[in-house]
Every structure is written in structure tokens, then in C-alpha cells.
Motif scaffolding. Structure first.
Motif, mmCIF file in Angstrom:
data_model
loop_
_atom_site.group_PDB
_atom_site.id
_atom_site.type_symbol
_atom_site.label_atom_id
_atom_site.label_comp_id
_atom_site.label_asym_id
_atom_site.label_seq_id
_atom_site.Cartn_x
_atom_site.Cartn_y
_atom_site.Cartn_z
ATOM 1 N N ASP A 153 4.377 1.521 2.763
ATOM 2 C CA ASP A 153 5.618 2.314 2.786
ATOM 3 C C ASP A 153 5.352 3.759 2.373
ATOM 4 N N ASN B 21 3.625 5.490 5.214
ATOM 5 C CA ASN B 21 4.557 5.783 6.315
ATOM 6 C C ASN B 21 5.338 7.061 6.030
ATOM 7 N N ASN C 171 16.355 5.555 8.430
ATOM 8 C CA ASN C 171 14.980 5.480 7.908
ATOM 9 C C ASN C 171 14.076 6.606 8.382
#
Length: 191
Positions: free
Chosen positions: A44, A47, A80
């Protein structure tokens, strides 16, 4: 600059007392609020960092240095998507300048050159991004605790070099290195 990782600025108006900036409203929360005092999983964190690299590459390609990359200046949108915001202390890089005209930046995230040593450039933002990545992984500034993943640690240390010449030279270069680590993590997780 029209880029999905940058908050879009629509207009800047000037008065005798101040500038007013009209920019895109990004529905979501700051990275500070998103992490909520917790560490993120490596995948995460990578990313998010890779998304920031893509925004920085577009910014730097236009000759602009953000100079204030930190969790409060990153929005995790409701869809997101990751967006870089707050261009208040951004500057246009000038190749003939030896140092910045003003000492600006957030203590703990600002690169050494932001304190008068030399001019800020793309590598300045990569320094700050490495601090941000370490904070996402450890919850701490690199001076307190470094991330434990040796491959990521090597990248962070390179970005945190005092001499900008020893850092990655572009956000694209950093993106490629982090993407490779991210792919290996994903492969290892699937195995």
C-alpha cells in the motif's frame, strides 16, 4: 498541468495584498488522516509513493519543484486516487540560479538544499518523498527509525543523501525502482 495525480489549478488572481488560487476540490482525506497514526502495508505504501512519483514527474517535466511533499499535502481521494496538493511554496527551477531565494519547507521533510545550501530541484522532492515513505512504513521519521525491508531501505537511503547528486535524478527513475520492488512483493505474496 493536467495530470490525474496533481490537484488542478484553475486560476490565480493577484491583488495588491495577496494571491488567490482557485483549485480543484479533491474529495477524500489527507494521507495523514488516511494513515491515522498507523503504519501501512509495504504494498500500500509503495502504491501511494508510486502515484506521487507520477505526479512529481509531470510537475518536474514542467520545470516546477513542489518543495513541500509531506502527508498533509497528499490527498487519498474517495475513489482511491492519490493527488498532490498545496503548491504554495512551489517554484520554477532556474538553471542559472545557485540557491533558492527563500528558505522554505517543512522541517523533517525538507531537503538540506532548502536551507540555503543550493537551489531546490526535482531531487529535493525525492528527498521529501523518501521521508514520507519511511513514515508510512514505520510511523517514524528516518532519524528515529528506518524501514526494515532491505530493498526499500536502500532506496530510501539513496533519496536521503545529503548531496543531491547522490540521489535518484528523476521521479521517473525512482518510480521504476519502486515499481520493481512492488512487483516482487506482489509475486512473493502470491507464491
Amino acid at each position: 498541468i493536467n495530470n490525474p495525480y496533481l490537484c488542478r489549478i484553475y486560476e490565480i488572481s493577484e491583488s495588491t495584498e495577496a494571491y488567490t488560487i482557485y483549485e480543484e476540490f479533491c474529495d477524500g482525506m489527507t494521507l495523514t488522516d488516511y494513515a491515522n497514526g498507523e503504519t501501512l502495508a509495504e504494498h500500500d505504501a509503495l502504491n501511494i509513493t508510486c502515484s506521487i512519483c507520477q505526479g512529481l514527474y509531470a510537475l518536474h517535466s514542467s520545470g516546477i519543484v513542489h518543495r513541500d511533499i509531506k502527508p498533509d499535502n497528499i490527498i487519498i481521494c474517495d475513489d482511491n486516487n492519490v493527488k498532490i496538493i498545496d503548491f504554495d511554496i512551489s517554484k520554477i527551477y532556474k538553471s542559472n540560479q545557485r540557491s533558492d531565494t527563500q528558505t522554505l519547507g517543512t522541517v523533517g521533510f525538507a531537503a538540506p538544499e532548502q536551507f540555503g545550501m543550493q537551489q531546490s530541484d526535482a531531487r529535493t522532492d525525492l528527498y521529501s518523498l523518501a521521508v514520507l515513505l519511511n513514515v508510512l512504513l514505520t510511523g517514524e521519521h528516518p532519524s528515529v527509525k528506518m524501514c526494515e525491508n532491505k530493498k526499500i531501505l536502500k532506496v530510501i537511503k539513496k533519496c536521503l543523501s545529503i548531496n543531491p547528486d547522490d540521489r535518484y535524478s528523476t521521479a521517473e527513475e525512482l518510480y521504476n525502482v519502486l515499481s520493481k520492488i512492488r512487483r516482487k512483493l506482489k509475486y512473493e505474496k502470491m507464491s
